[in-house]
Each structure stands twice: as structure tokens, then as C-alpha cells.
Design a protein around this motif. Structure first.
Motif, mmCIF file in Angstrom:
data_model
loop_
_atom_site.group_PDB
_atom_site.id
_atom_site.type_symbol
_atom_site.label_atom_id
_atom_site.label_comp_id
_atom_site.label_asym_id
_atom_site.label_seq_id
_atom_site.Cartn_x
_atom_site.Cartn_y
_atom_site.Cartn_z
ATOM 1 N N GLU A 307 0.529 -1.552 -0.124
ATOM 2 C CA GLU A 307 -0.037 0.138 0.149
ATOM 3 C C GLU A 307 0.672 1.406 0.130
ATOM 4 O OE1 GLU A 307 -0.411 -2.774 1.716
ATOM 5 O OE2 GLU A 307 -2.752 -3.156 1.639
ATOM 6 N N GLN A 308 1.905 1.118 0.391
ATOM 7 C CA GLN A 308 2.865 2.254 0.331
ATOM 8 C C GLN A 308 4.337 2.464 -1.142
ATOM 9 O OE1 GLN A 308 2.982 0.394 3.441
ATOM 10 N NE2 GLN A 308 1.201 2.054 3.186
ATOM 11 N N GLY A 309 3.613 1.381 -1.776
ATOM 12 C CA GLY A 309 3.922 1.006 -2.530
ATOM 13 C C GLY A 309 4.853 0.077 -3.281
ATOM 14 N N GLY A 310 5.406 -0.707 -2.595
ATOM 15 C CA GLY A 310 6.925 -1.252 -1.727
ATOM 16 C C GLY A 310 6.005 -2.849 -2.504
ATOM 17 N N ASP A 311 6.838 -3.834 -2.353
ATOM 18 C CA ASP A 311 6.447 -5.272 -3.165
ATOM 19 C C ASP A 311 6.743 -5.685 -2.402
ATOM 20 O OD1 ASP A 311 9.302 -5.343 -3.085
ATOM 21 O OD2 ASP A 311 9.297 -6.499 -5.515
ATOM 22 N N GLY A 363 11.354 -1.140 8.986
ATOM 23 C CA GLY A 363 11.548 -2.856 8.028
ATOM 24 C C GLY A 363 9.895 -2.695 7.614
ATOM 25 N N PRO A 364 9.374 -3.614 6.444
ATOM 26 C CA PRO A 364 10.570 -4.605 5.472
ATOM 27 C C PRO A 364 10.694 -3.612 4.873
ATOM 28 C CG PRO A 364 8.272 -5.087 4.615
ATOM 29 C CD PRO A 364 8.133 -3.883 5.817
ATOM 30 N N SER A 365 12.281 -3.678 4.482
ATOM 31 C CA SER A 365 12.998 -2.893 4.014
ATOM 32 C C SER A 365 13.639 -3.585 2.383
ATOM 33 C CB SER A 365 14.633 -2.152 4.367
ATOM 34 O OG SER A 365 15.074 -3.233 4.505
ATOM 35 N N THR A 366 13.610 -2.798 1.103
ATOM 36 C CA THR A 366 14.485 -3.452 0.207
ATOM 37 C C THR A 366 15.783 -2.677 -0.365
ATOM 38 O OG1 THR A 366 12.387 -2.385 -1.420
ATOM 39 C CG2 THR A 366 12.197 -5.145 -0.413
ATOM 40 N N THR A 367 15.673 -1.858 0.632
ATOM 41 C CA THR A 367 16.753 -0.419 -0.326
ATOM 42 C C THR A 367 18.286 -0.942 -0.065
ATOM 43 O OG1 THR A 367 16.149 1.620 1.754
ATOM 44 C CG2 THR A 367 14.497 1.677 -0.746
ATOM 45 N N PRO A 368 18.796 -0.526 -0.165
ATOM 46 C CA PRO A 368 20.523 -0.415 0.655
ATOM 47 C C PRO A 368 20.422 -0.550 1.701
ATOM 48 C CG PRO A 368 20.820 0.003 -1.970
ATOM 49 C CD PRO A 368 18.998 0.339 -1.419
ATOM 50 N N LYS A 369 21.050 -0.618 2.804
ATOM 51 C CA LYS A 369 21.675 -0.197 4.051
ATOM 52 C C LYS A 369 22.676 -0.772 4.455
ATOM 53 C CE LYS A 369 17.813 -1.715 5.868
ATOM 54 N NZ LYS A 369 16.674 -2.347 6.915
#
Length: 375
Positions: A307-311, A363-369
Motif C-alpha cells: 500500500e506504500q508502493g513496495g512489493d 522494515g520491511p526494507s528493500t533499499t540498500p543499508k
């Protein structure tokens, strides 16, 4: 001034300039992105204490048992093979091997897990129990300690988690399966009135003291967590999505993980259909290992982000990994992405406890960290 003299002056000036101007520094911070390239459900990571970590879970290349992967940085994992084999002539179990957790005690390793019990005189479809096996190495082979489950409470159980308190006592946490456990609630009434389901089955989380030799339990199990009974309960919306989304006629409370921080006992748990997009994580706090526990106002702390544009969907069945100096905490869990489809993949995101005791997962995160801090 002759030509050679000019060259000497120029060389001196160039040398001085090079000494006074520091060279440009290259960025050295390594980064990673979720999901990590391991297809595991119900992940559990053991810190072996020597700089190597071992991860266990449901699936991951195992057949009728469990496999493990090793890593020194929690990002790059090496397959170490299958470490436990069930469904043998001598094993108490026959199929559905789920949710392993491995604990190191002195020089031994103990794996607690769920599986279907062979002893099934009434031919129940779900006859899950919890067993324990032991090995001399984190890569096995693990051998059943007993030719039976740890204990039989009289109903099917899954998702073992073991917590050792400051006084050395062991506690076993587990989930009573939904199977043949219809529960009356306002949500069940609502679903019945809509003509969707005649009944709603529920799974509940229990805790009980565990014998030091893991041969059984001490005392009676205590009910710790269950889905809300009232529709106006602040937890009801997120814990009932499997029903309200018309996925299935069940509400889950499972995959618990207990730890202690700043004198407070935290128990994390997953709710909703484990194979659906609404699987999510919440937590509760208490003053003792067997509660009573109060669910947190900021639940769920981990859920789908589409809902926030993630997958990412289906986030759940987590554990918490502490860095060696306890300065960092990491939430280890599985989820699904558009790319992974129905396969569950590994996520690791930082978890922190705020000054007011509130638990937060980044999270859930999918961007670099940055890579996890392990030193």
C-alpha cells in the motif's frame, strides 16, 4: 635563475602540495539489500560465538528435515547441507518439518522443531508435536534425544521457542494449532452473519517451564496470547485480516519469540494466514516469562508494504538476533516479494527499543543499508 633551478623549485612545491592535501577517501561502508538470497521460511540464526552464524528454517533445500547455511556477515550465506533427517524407521515423526530453532548449551547443540507425530490412533489430519534433537556440531548430524515429542498437551502444537531466564530456568513457548479449535468471538459472529464461515478456528500461544534436560515440562502450560474477542479491540483489525479479507476461516497467533531487555519481557508473534499476504508481526510485554502480557499499541510492527508502493507481503515468523556486545538488535524474518512469488525469502532489518520501551522494526526494507554490525 637557470632552467634546472626552476625545475627543482617546481618539484619542491609539488611535493609540498601533495603532502598538505590528503588523498580523496573512498567510501568503505558495505551495503546490502533485502531480500537476502536464501529461500527459507521461519528463519532462525544461531550465533556460534566464534564469528560464524548458522541459519536454520523451513525448507531451504531439506527433505524430511532441516538444512543449515553459514555466514560471517549475515548477508552472504553458504549452504552446509541437511543437518537433521526425519521420517525414518526410528524417528517419532513422519512429515511436515517446520520452524527449527537451534540452541548452544556448553559443547552441545539442540534443535527444537515441529513435525507430524506418527502416533495418531484417530488419524488426525493435523497431529503436530514438538521434538528435540542433539548434535556435537551446528552442522549436525542432529539425532533425536527421545523417541517421542517433548510433551503432549492433548492438542496439536507448533513453533517452539526456548527462552532462558536470568535464574537459569528454561521456558518453552509454542502455538496451539488452529485445527479443531473453533472459538466464539465477535469476529466469528460477524463472519457467520455475512454467510462466509460457520466457524472461526484460532491458534493460541502458550508458555511453560521446560525441564533442564529437555525431557518434558514442569507444571501446566499458561495461555499467553490469543486473537481479540471484541471487534473494538485495537488489535482486532490487523489480527483478523485473514477472515475479513476472506482468505480462510482461521485466526493465527504463532511464531512467537521471547527475549528480555531492560528488565522487560518481550514476546513477538505472528498473526494471519502464514501463506497469505496479510501475515504480520506484533508484540506484547510483561514483567515475567509467563506474563501476563499486554499487547502493544503500535502493533503491527512488521507488515506488507504494497500500500506504500513496495512489493513485500507475508512478513512474519521472526526471531531477534543480538550483536555480540548487545548494542544492536536485528529482526530476522521471512517474506515474499513480486520476484519471489510464493517462495519465502529472508529479510534482516534492524530492531530497536525506544526509551519508552516501545519496540520498532525498520522494515520491511528493500533499499540498500549498511551491513549488520557484528563486532
Amino acid at each position: 635563475m637557470n632552467y634546472s633551478h626552476n625545475l627543482i623549485i617546481a618539484a619542491v612545491l609539488a611535493f609540498g602540495l601533495s603532502c598538505s592535501t590528503p588523498p580523496k577517501q573512498e567510501a568503505t561502508t558495505k551495503t546490502y539489500s533485502n531480500p537476502i538470497n536464501v529461500e527459507f521460511g521461519d528463519p532462525y540464526i544461531l550465533d556460534n560465538g566464534d564469528g560464524t552464524y548458522y541459519m536454520y528454517g523451513t525448507g531451504g533445500g531439506a527433505k524430511d528435515g532441516f538444512a543449515t547455511y553459514s555466514s560471517t556477515d549475515l548477508v552472504d550465506w553458504k549452504f552446509e547441507g541437511q543437518v537433521y533427517h526425519g521420517n525414518t524407521d526410528s524417528s517419532w515423526n513422519e512429515k511436515w518439518f517446520w520452524a527449527p530453532e537451534v540452541y548452544k548449551r556448553s559443547d552441545k547443540y539442540y534443535i527444537f522443531f515441529s513435525a507430524q507425530w506418527k502416533e495418531n490412533p484417530t488419524n488426525e489430519e493435523e497431529n503436530f508435536m514438538i521434538g528435540v534433537a542433539v548434535a556435537d556440531s551446528p552442522t549436525g548430524p542432529f539425532v533425536d534425544m527421545y523417541d517421542r515429542p517433548v510433551f503432549n498437551p492433548g492438542y496439536p502444537i507448533i513453533d517452539a521457542n526456548v527462552f532462558v531466564d536470568d535464574d537459569g530456568k528454561n521456558y518453552l513457548y509454542y502455538s496451539r494449532a488452529c485445527y479443531k479449535h473453533p472459538v466464539e468471538s465477535e469476529v466469528a459472529d460477524w463472519a457467520r452473519e455475512k454467510g462466509w464461515y460457520e466457524e472461526i478456528e484460532e491458534s493460541w500461544v502458550y508458555g511453560v517451564e521446560l525441564k533442564p534436560d529437555f525431557s518434558g515440562v514442569i507444571g501446566e502450560p499458561v495461555l499467553l496470547l490469543r486473537p481479540p474477542v471484541k471487534m473494538d479491540d485495537q488489535q482486532a483489525e490487523w489480527e483478523s485480516r485473514s477472515v475479513t479479507a476472506r482468505e480462510i476461516n482461521r485466526r493465527w497467533t504463532e511464531g512467537s519469540f521471547t527475549f528480555k531487555k531492560n528488565g522487560i519481557y518481550y514476546i513477538m508473534y505472528s498473526a494471519n494466514y502464514y501463506a497469505g499476504k496479510n501475515y504480520a508481526v506484533g508484540y506484547a510485554t510483561g514483567e515475567g516469562p509467563l506474563g501476563p502480557f499486554q499487547k502493544a499499541a503500535n502493533n503491527p510492527v512488521l507488515q506488507k508494504n504494497v500500500e506504500q508502493g513496495g512489493d513485500v507481503t507475508g512478513t512474519g515468523h521472526n526471531m531477534v538476533l543480538f550483536s555480540p556486545d548487545s548494542s544492536k538488535m536485528y529482526c530476522v524474518y521471512h517474506g515474499r516479494t513480486t520476484a519471489s512469488g510464493d517462495n519465502r525469502v529472508l529479510f534482516i532489518d534492524e530492531l530497536r527499543i525506544e526509551e519508552d520501551g516501545q519496540l520498532v522494526v525498520d522494515g520491511p526494507s528493500t533499499t540498500p543499508k549498511p551491513y549488520p554490525v557484528l563486532r
